[in-house]
Scaffold this motif. Structure first.
Motif, PDB file in Angstrom:
ATOM      1  N   VAL A  16      -5.229   1.595   2.921  1.00  0.00           N
ATOM      2  CA  VAL A  16      -5.506   3.017   2.774  1.00  0.00           C
ATOM      3  C   VAL A  16      -6.677   3.201   1.822  1.00  0.00           C
ATOM      4  O   VAL A  16      -6.621   2.782   0.670  1.00  0.00           O
ATOM      5  N   SER A  33      -7.052   0.125  -3.491  1.00  0.00           N
ATOM      6  CA  SER A  33      -6.475   0.702  -2.291  1.00  0.00           C
ATOM      7  C   SER A  33      -5.100   0.091  -2.042  1.00  0.00           C
ATOM      8  O   SER A  33      -4.884  -1.094  -2.274  1.00  0.00           O
ATOM      9  N   ARG A  34      -4.190   0.897  -1.545  1.00  0.00           N
ATOM     10  CA  ARG A  34      -2.819   0.437  -1.329  1.00  0.00           C
ATOM     11  C   ARG A  34      -2.632   0.041   0.130  1.00  0.00           C
ATOM     12  O   ARG A  34      -2.898   0.834   1.033  1.00  0.00           O
ATOM     13  N   VAL A  36      -0.921  -0.953   3.788  1.00  0.00           N
ATOM     14  CA  VAL A  36       0.128  -0.338   4.588  1.00  0.00           C
ATOM     15  C   VAL A  36       0.531  -1.272   5.720  1.00  0.00           C
ATOM     16  O   VAL A  36      -0.114  -2.285   5.983  1.00  0.00           O
ATOM     17  N   GLN A  75       0.725   4.424  10.474  1.00  0.00           N
ATOM     18  CA  GLN A  75       0.647   3.581   9.291  1.00  0.00           C
ATOM     19  C   GLN A  75       1.517   4.149   8.178  1.00  0.00           C
ATOM     20  O   GLN A  75       1.582   5.365   7.991  1.00  0.00           O
ATOM     21  N   TYR A  77       3.417   2.937   4.105  1.00  0.00           N
ATOM     22  CA  TYR A  77       3.558   1.946   3.048  1.00  0.00           C
ATOM     23  C   TYR A  77       4.759   1.051   3.330  1.00  0.00           C
ATOM     24  O   TYR A  77       5.727   1.454   3.980  1.00  0.00           O
ATOM     25  N   HIS A  81      12.267   2.000   5.808  1.00  0.00           N
ATOM     26  CA  HIS A  81      11.980   3.181   6.620  1.00  0.00           C
ATOM     27  C   HIS A  81      13.120   3.403   7.602  1.00  0.00           C
ATOM     28  O   HIS A  81      13.578   2.463   8.259  1.00  0.00           O
ATOM     29  N   SER A 103       4.019  -4.600   3.962  1.00  0.00           N
ATOM     30  CA  SER A 103       2.645  -4.147   4.112  1.00  0.00           C
ATOM     31  C   SER A 103       1.793  -5.242   4.750  1.00  0.00           C
ATOM     32  O   SER A 103       2.147  -6.425   4.727  1.00  0.00           O
TER      33      SER A 103
END
Length: 236
Positions: A16, A33-34, A36, A75, A77, A81, A103
């Motif tokens: 991201v 940036s993190r 995903v 997309q 993280y 989920h 990720s």
């Protein structure tokens, strides 16, 4: 090689990048940036009514998915989920799955069954051993009453005796099709027969890329539940 180039772009796509509003900042944001995870979805639930896709209680897509839908570069993280496939415009959950995702990984969410008993299988995509020159595929039989089927690409049989996913395990792997560098027709027949259950004549399959092919719908139906062939290209 096509696959190597695709892989580099795909990894970049799974990060991201927070540049959308940086022009409004008075100082430079140096936060890394993190990364995903990326998800594709295939809706094989046999119903004339579409489904909506929810992630942890939040609707994640703008349009409903009809039977035979294949797509979404969704997309999110990494982490746990809860994915729900709900009867569109209602709160009725038809299929649900709760799973921990990593990720920088690719997943395919495959639904099957019907509105009275629907299921979703999260698949961690495995690209081990794919070819940079041949077409790479895997196939899911999502038709509950079609029995075992054979798979053809442009009149060449590439797999046989493929049974309903509700009665067998699904493949996380893709297989390389030796000598096949492209195809425009996907045909599914009853096992041992050349009579087509469903055909797609507008496919674009290319060497060095990976595709998930599937059959959805009900054998012998001529209405909205008629058998359909579809495919989706992996981002890999």
């Amino acid at each position: 090689m096509a696959t190597k180039t695709n892989r580099l772009w795909a990894i970049a796509a799974l990060v991201v990048i927070g540049t959308g509003f940086t022009a409004c900042l008075k100082s430079v944001d140096t936060t890394p940036s993190r990364p995903v995870a990326a998800f594709a979805a295939i809706n094989g639930i046999v119903s004339s009514v579409a489904v909506d896709f929810y992630d942890n209680g939040t609707k994640a897509t703008g349009s409903a998915m009809s039977m035979g839908f294949a797509g979404i570069n969704y997309q999110a993280y990494g982490g746990v989920h809860k994915f729900d496939f709900m009867k569109t415009t209602t709160s009725t959950v038809w299929a649900t799955s709760t799973y921990a995702y990593d990720s920088l990984q690719y997943y395919t969410l495959v639904t099957y069954g019907d509105s009275s008993a629907a299921y979703v299988k999260p698949i961690h995509d495995d690209f081990t051993g794919i070819s940079s020159t041949n077409v790479n595929i895997r196939f899911f039989n999502l038709s509950p009453n079609s029995g075992a089927v054979d798979l053809y690409l442009s009149d060449t049989k590439v797999d046989s005796n493929l049974t309903y996913v509700g009665n067998t395990s699904v493949s996380t792997l893709f297989k390389s099709l030796s000598g096949i560098s492209s195809a425009s027709t996907i045909k599914v027949t009853a096992a041992g027969s050349k009579l087509a259950l469903a055909t797609l004549n507008t496919a674009t399959l290319r060497g060095g890329y990976t595709y998930t092919l599937f059959l959805a719908g009900m054998k012998d139906s001529v209405g909205p539940l008629k058998p359909v062939v579809g495919y989706i290209q992996s981002l890999y």
